[in-house]
Design an enzyme around this catalytic site. Structure first.
Site, PDB file in Angstrom:
ATOM      1  N   LYS A   1       2.701  -5.270 -12.794  1.00  0.00           N
ATOM      2  CA  LYS A   1       2.438  -6.440 -13.654  1.00  0.00           C
ATOM      3  C   LYS A   1       1.018  -6.388 -14.219  1.00  0.00           C
ATOM      4  O   LYS A   1       0.810  -6.599 -15.405  1.00  0.00           O
ATOM      5  CB  LYS A   1       2.634  -7.761 -12.871  1.00  0.00           C
ATOM      6  CG  LYS A   1       4.009  -7.951 -12.287  1.00  0.00           C
ATOM      7  CD  LYS A   1       4.187  -9.332 -11.672  1.00  0.00           C
ATOM      8  CE  LYS A   1       3.280  -9.592 -10.479  1.00  0.00           C
ATOM      9  NZ  LYS A   1       3.567  -8.755  -9.307  1.00  0.00           N
TER      10      LYS A   1
ATOM     11  N   ARG B   1       4.314 -18.319  -8.413  1.00  0.00           N
ATOM     12  CA  ARG B   1       4.738 -17.524  -7.251  1.00  0.00           C
ATOM     13  C   ARG B   1       5.841 -18.228  -6.477  1.00  0.00           C
ATOM     14  O   ARG B   1       6.372 -17.686  -5.528  1.00  0.00           O
ATOM     15  CB  ARG B   1       3.573 -17.354  -6.267  1.00  0.00           C
ATOM     16  CG  ARG B   1       2.535 -16.295  -6.569  1.00  0.00           C
ATOM     17  CD  ARG B   1       3.056 -14.892  -6.488  1.00  0.00           C
ATOM     18  NE  ARG B   1       2.254 -13.945  -5.760  1.00  0.00           N
ATOM     19  CZ  ARG B   1       1.246 -13.239  -6.244  1.00  0.00           C
ATOM     20  NH1 ARG B   1       0.836 -13.415  -7.469  1.00  0.00           N
ATOM     21  NH2 ARG B   1       0.631 -12.354  -5.495  1.00  0.00           N
TER      22      ARG B   1
ATOM     23  N   ARG C   1      -3.088   2.531  -4.563  1.00  0.00           N
ATOM     24  CA  ARG C   1      -3.757   1.867  -5.690  1.00  0.00           C
ATOM     25  C   ARG C   1      -5.277   1.828  -5.503  1.00  0.00           C
ATOM     26  O   ARG C   1      -5.783   1.533  -4.420  1.00  0.00           O
ATOM     27  CB  ARG C   1      -3.226   0.439  -5.823  1.00  0.00           C
ATOM     28  CG  ARG C   1      -3.969  -0.382  -6.871  1.00  0.00           C
ATOM     29  CD  ARG C   1      -3.195  -1.552  -7.335  1.00  0.00           C
ATOM     30  NE  ARG C   1      -3.028  -2.574  -6.306  1.00  0.00           N
ATOM     31  CZ  ARG C   1      -2.366  -3.704  -6.512  1.00  0.00           C
ATOM     32  NH1 ARG C   1      -1.807  -3.939  -7.685  1.00  0.00           N
ATOM     33  NH2 ARG C   1      -2.243  -4.585  -5.557  1.00  0.00           N
TER      34      ARG C   1
ATOM     35  N   ARG D   1      -7.977  -2.361  -2.473  1.00  0.00           N
ATOM     36  CA  ARG D   1      -7.911  -3.794  -2.149  1.00  0.00           C
ATOM     37  C   ARG D   1      -7.610  -3.971  -0.670  1.00  0.00           C
ATOM     38  O   ARG D   1      -6.802  -3.238  -0.110  1.00  0.00           O
ATOM     39  CB  ARG D   1      -6.810  -4.466  -2.981  1.00  0.00           C
ATOM     40  CG  ARG D   1      -7.301  -4.921  -4.330  1.00  0.00           C
ATOM     41  CD  ARG D   1      -6.210  -5.414  -5.207  1.00  0.00           C
ATOM     42  NE  ARG D   1      -5.290  -6.359  -4.593  1.00  0.00           N
ATOM     43  CZ  ARG D   1      -4.330  -7.010  -5.255  1.00  0.00           C
ATOM     44  NH1 ARG D   1      -4.187  -6.807  -6.546  1.00  0.00           N
ATOM     45  NH2 ARG D   1      -3.537  -7.846  -4.643  1.00  0.00           N
TER      46      ARG D   1
ATOM     47  N   ARG E   1       3.306  -9.141   2.199  1.00  0.00           N
ATOM     48  CA  ARG E   1       3.384  -9.589   0.802  1.00  0.00           C
ATOM     49  C   ARG E   1       4.793  -9.429   0.250  1.00  0.00           C
ATOM     50  O   ARG E   1       5.267 -10.259  -0.525  1.00  0.00           O
ATOM     51  CB  ARG E   1       2.372  -8.820  -0.053  1.00  0.00           C
ATOM     52  CG  ARG E   1       0.938  -9.279   0.231  1.00  0.00           C
ATOM     53  CD  ARG E   1      -0.083  -8.295  -0.263  1.00  0.00           C
ATOM     54  NE  ARG E   1      -0.119  -8.160  -1.691  1.00  0.00           N
ATOM     55  CZ  ARG E   1      -0.524  -7.056  -2.318  1.00  0.00           C
ATOM     56  NH1 ARG E   1      -0.908  -6.003  -1.633  1.00  0.00           N
ATOM     57  NH2 ARG E   1      -0.559  -7.032  -3.630  1.00  0.00           N
TER      58      ARG E   1
END
Ligand code: AMP
Length: 221
Positions: free
Chosen positions: A13, A88, A127, A160, A171
């Site tokens: 996203k 969310r 990432r 992160r 998550r």
């Protein structure tokens, strides 16, 4: 054009929203980025949000919704925006509808980026994010030219804290329980378009742009 990018963490996203924002000349509003800015600046909101974020849990709705309200009422949102990471859950979706209704606006299009769990885990665990410009890289799929340095601005790249294996699992669980009902919510409103996010990011990008153009076409029946 008021667009929402929906999908599990790691569906791309943020990456898509950044490029789309440039191509469509709209602001990219990421509640995750706004919260991380608050955490790094040590604001009150950041202090309240930090523990939830580190655990991979959702930050309470009242805090995030108030933060979003302030952002979507900035002058640069006059022609619309690309929302990434909000809503969310259904409660946030209704708050967003109300917020826009006050301005006689509504969400135009919701793109659901569908992705499989193995792809999500591979994407998130590799990432790398630029600490200066927020650009995204990936240790294996999209490595920077110089180790841990951003190709675009030479900022330092970091992982992160919520991209660690245990937090990724949490998550994904939160996504399934809280966020996935949004697919039905926007489908019922005939605003949802589903794309496979497991394909090459440029292919996904051009599909989103086609949908946005189609959607903006006044002659469309
Ligand atoms: P993201 O960058 O979208 O993956 O978000 C990172 C973290 O910020 C999430 O795991 C949540 O803890 C928090 N967060 C971001 N957006 C929201 C939201 N709309 N509601 C609640 N928490 C959020």
């Amino acid at each position: 054009m008021r667009m929402i990018l929906l999908g599990p963490p790691g569906a791309g996203k943020g990456t898509q929203a950044k490029t789309l924002a440039q191509k469509l000349d709209l602001p990219h509003i990421s509640t995750g980025d706004l919260l991380r800015q608050n955490v790094s600046q040590g604001t009150n909101l950041g202090k309240q949000a930090k523990d939830f974020m580190n655990k991979g849990a959702l930050v309470p709705d009242e805090l995030v919704t108030e933060m979003l309200k302030q952002r979507v009422t900035q002058p640069d949102t006059g022609n619309g925006f690309i929302l990434d990471g909000y809503p969310r859950n259904i409660n946030q979706a209704k708050a967003l509808d109300d917020m826009l209704k006050e301005r006689n606006d509504a969400i135009d299009i919701v793109i659901y980026l569908d992705s499989s769990e193995p792809v999500i885990i591979q994407r998130l665990s590799g990432r790398l994010v630029c600490s200066a410009c927020g650009g995204n890289f990936h240790a294996a799929n999209m490595p920077p030219k110089v180790n841990m340095i951003c190709d675009n601005c030479q900022g330092k790249l970091y992982q992160r804290s919520d991209d660690k294996p245990q937090t990724i699992k949490k998550r994904l669980q939160v996504y399934l329980e809280e966020s996935s009902p949004l697919i039905q919510y926007y489908n019922d409103k005939h605003k949802l378009y589903r794309l496979s996010a497991d394909e090459d990011k440029d292919v996904v990008l051009s599909r989103i742009i086609d949908l946005a153009k189609e959607h903006n076409d006044p002659h469309k029946v």
